[in-house]
Write a protein that holds these residues in place. Structure first.
Motif, short mmCIF file in Angstrom:
data_model
loop_
_atom_site.label_atom_id
_atom_site.label_comp_id
_atom_site.label_asym_id
_atom_site.label_seq_id
_atom_site.Cartn_x
_atom_site.Cartn_y
_atom_site.Cartn_z
N ARG A 117 -4.97 -5.43 -10.00
CA ARG A 117 -3.90 -5.47 -10.16
C ARG A 117 -3.27 -4.46 -11.24
O ARG A 117 -1.89 -4.41 -11.60
N GLY A 118 -4.04 -3.90 -11.76
CA GLY A 118 -3.63 -2.90 -12.81
C GLY A 118 -3.04 -1.56 -12.67
O GLY A 118 -3.17 -1.25 -11.21
N ILE A 119 -2.64 -0.82 -13.68
CA ILE A 119 -2.04 0.40 -13.44
C ILE A 119 -2.98 1.45 -12.73
O ILE A 119 -2.39 2.32 -11.87
N ASN A 120 -4.18 1.62 -13.16
CA ASN A 120 -5.14 2.26 -12.73
C ASN A 120 -5.58 2.41 -10.99
O ASN A 120 -5.56 3.17 -10.64
N GLU A 121 -5.56 1.01 -10.74
CA GLU A 121 -5.64 1.01 -9.35
C GLU A 121 -4.34 1.20 -8.41
O GLU A 121 -4.49 2.05 -7.47
N MET A 122 -3.38 1.43 -9.05
CA MET A 122 -2.13 1.49 -8.33
C MET A 122 -1.96 3.26 -8.43
O MET A 122 -1.66 3.86 -7.52
N ARG A 123 -2.52 3.75 -9.37
CA ARG A 123 -2.39 5.16 -9.53
C ARG A 123 -3.45 5.77 -8.36
O ARG A 123 -3.33 6.62 -7.71
N GLU A 124 -4.84 4.94 -8.34
CA GLU A 124 -5.62 5.52 -7.26
C GLU A 124 -5.01 5.14 -5.83
O GLU A 124 -5.05 6.36 -5.05
N LEU A 125 -4.15 4.27 -5.80
CA LEU A 125 -3.47 4.19 -4.47
C LEU A 125 -2.33 5.18 -4.22
O LEU A 125 -2.31 5.61 -3.07
N ASN A 126 -1.68 5.53 -5.15
CA ASN A 126 -0.91 6.68 -5.20
C ASN A 126 -1.44 7.91 -4.58
O ASN A 126 -0.77 8.55 -3.97
N GLN A 127 -2.65 8.24 -5.32
CA GLN A 127 -3.43 9.44 -4.91
C GLN A 127 -3.50 9.22 -3.24
O GLN A 127 -3.44 10.33 -2.33
#
Ligand code: ADP
Ligand code: MG
Ligand code: ZN
Length: 555
Positions: free
Chosen positions: A98-108
């Motif tokens: 649920r965190g920001i790192n996961e979302m950054r990865e997702l954005n990549q």
């Protein structure tokens, strides 16, 4: 390998999905027109098909024949979606990522074109669990997604999805599944599995899920593990801590007999059979809810509203007919309170006993309109008649509340409200000065200035020209010097009066006040007159209690 039933029987096509017609139709039409949105929100109770439909949608979009509402189900892309993920269909459980790192990865990952399919589809489960920062990181992608990206956010709590995200998605809400459809689905699954289950057993399982297919199927798994290939309602109820209509019916029977004793026996029996009292209170609340719905809508009208078989609904409707809507509302209210209390109770047995006895007491209440009508009803019908007869119940068609009978004179309430609606004090014709005390009292009581009313009641009051002479006890002097009193006086007399307060003996009233309105023998006279009044007597008969104080407000 053993696979739980819920997963084994996850629908693979829209037509296997039970209910959710509005979702299925809209999606099918959109896909047929090749209109594919970049963002979807699927919201609704758990176990109603959100993840299932998300996977079906992913197939429809990515099938080699697609986008099509009828995916082939056998191509690599269809298989990928069905098994819950791969290179092109990416399932993310937001509860653990649920965190920001996961979302950054997702954005990549979003930025890279899909390898072997038309779209890259992100199914985000429990999407409401994503943190605010992570949502912000995601926002840009959802605002301007690459043409090959589709997001499907699944959530039980749609309101927790930020508006900035939600406004860019198509929203579908999933309903809890209808009882009959759920029954049919379970019957079919039992057939597939070679399980024998009669309608009642299936009904118990369907009820256990409370509209969630997954929960009902989990209950079915449990039942098979425990009872084998032949399922019986009684065993399943015992397993799941549920209660039959007959056992709950003991409570409604005791209510219609107004029998507190029976209630205690019910609790005793539950205890002796080792039942969970909390479960019982939960089921009882559900029972009253269903009775209330059946009372309002009737057995047929309530088909969609009550999770019960047709036979059960019929019997609910019959029981419900024995009570008024008001009664059932009260019972539901009290049973919900009871359920809440029992969750924290260290003495569940005592709480349940009190709760059930209170239900009986609530059932004895007579609607206030009826009571008033009877009191007014020129002596027709005795108080005994008014108490609800122990076992007679109103016929189903009788109106819930008996309308007041037409009556000879105005009721005390009408007199009272007429008083309140009286013309403004200024326009009132000047009354004889002798009434000063009573008029003041009435005004103070009506305006809720009870401490002032008390003071005046214990004082003698004389209006003499522009002066109001008050003789009072020392304790009250302070109250009467208050400006609230001053303005009350101005309102009552329509002009400011000089208020002269003397401390002294109030026992013998000044001559100007009629003897009967004053303290002493006069007051006793009024009290006995009031008590002799037939309406007052009927009130006392019906409601019991004692008369503490008689105040003369009429003059
Ligand atoms: N509408 C439905 N029709 C048929 N089966 C369903 C339906 N909803 C849920 N199920 C069953 O429950 C299981 C879980 O459903 P799922 O779609 O994961 O629920 P959720 O809404 O929590 O995402 C599925 O594998 C399926 O067996
Ligand atoms: Mg899910
Ligand atoms: Zn395919």
């Amino acid at each position: 390998m053993y696979q739980v039933i819920a997963r084994k029987y996850r629908p693979q096509t829209f037509s296997d999905v039970v209910n959710q017609e509005h979702v299925k139709t809209t999606l099918e039409n959109a896909i047929a027109q090749q209109r594919i949105a970049h963002g979807y929100i699927f919201s609704g109770q758990r176990g109603t098909g959100k993840t299932t439909v998300a996977r079906i949608l992913a197939r429809c979009i990515n099938c080699v024949n697609g986008p099509t509402p009828q995916p082939c189900g056998v191509c690599a892309n269809c298989l990928e979606a069905a098994k819950g993920g791969g290179m092109n269909v990416i399932e993310i459980d937001a509860a653990s990522n649920r965190g920001i790192n996961e979302m950054r990865e997702l954005n990549q990952s979003v930025l890279q074109r899909p390898a072997s399919a038309r779209y890259k589809i992100f199914i985000i489960d429990e999407a409401h669990q994503i943190t605010t920062d992570a949502f912000n990181a995601l926002l840009k992608t959802i605002e301007e997604p690459p043409e090959w990206v589709v997001f499907i956010l699944c959530t039980t709590e749609a309101h927790k999805i930020p508006a900035t995200i939600a406004s860019r998605c198509q929203h579908f809400s999933f309903r809890s599944v209808d009882f009959e459809d759920l029954m049919a689905r379970m019957a079919w699954i039992c057939g597939q599995e070679g399980i024998e289950a009669d309608a009642e057993a299936l009904a118990v399982l369907a009820q256990a899920g409370e509209g969630s297919v997954r929960d009902s199927l989990s209950a079915l798994d449990q039942a098979i593990a425990c009872c084998g290939a032949q399922l019986h309602a009684a065993e399943i109820r015992a397993l799941l801590g549920m209660f039959s209509l007959e056992s709950l019916g003991q409570v409604s029977q005791a209510l219609s007999d107004s029998d507190s004793r029976r209630m205690l026996d019910v609790v005793d029996e539950l205890e002796r059979n080792g039942h969970n009292l909390q479960h019982f209170s939960r089921e009882l609340a559900r029972y009253f809810r269903n009775l209330l719905v059946a009372r309002i809508a009737g057995a047929e009208g309530a088909a969609r509203l009550i999770a019960a078989s047709q036979v059960q609904r019929q019997s609910l409707a019959e029981v419900a007919a024995g009570f008024s809507e008001e009664d059932l509302t009260r019972f539901l209210h009290l049973s919900l309170e009871l359920f809440r209390d029992l969750q924290y109770s260290l003495q569940p047995r005592f709480h349940l006993e009190i709760g059930l006895v209170r239900l009986v007491q609530a059932g004895r209440l007579v609607p206030i309109e009826k009571a008033l009508a009877e009191i007014q009803g020129s002596g027709a019908g005795s108080a005994a008649e008014m108490r609800r007869p122990a076992n007679s119940v109103p016929p189903p068609s009788s109106p819930a509340v008996v309308a007041p009978k037409p009556r000879a004179g105005p009721s005390p309430f009408e007199i009272d409200s007429a008083k309140k609606a009286a013309p403004a004090p200024g326009s009132r014709p000047p009354a004889p000065e002798g009434d000063a005390r009573e008029r003041l009292l009435a005004h103070l009581v009506q305006n809720g200035l009870t401490h002032l009313a008390d003071a005046v009641e214990n004082s003698s009051v004389t209006a003499a020209g522009a002066e109001l002479q008050i003789v009072t006890a020392k304790t009250y002097k302070m109250y009467l010097e208050d400006r609230h009193f001053e303005s009350a006086v101005r309102e009552v007399f329509g002009r400011p009066l000089r208020i002269k307060i003397t401390v002294g003996e109030t026992g013998s009233p000044p001559a100007a006040i009629p003897a009967k309105a004053a303290a002493g023998n006069g007051a006793d006279d009024i009290a006995s007159k009031a008590l002799a009044n037939p309406e007052v007597q009927r009130f006392r008969e019906v409601f019991g209690g004692e008369v503490r104080k008689v105040r003369n407000l009429k003059e």
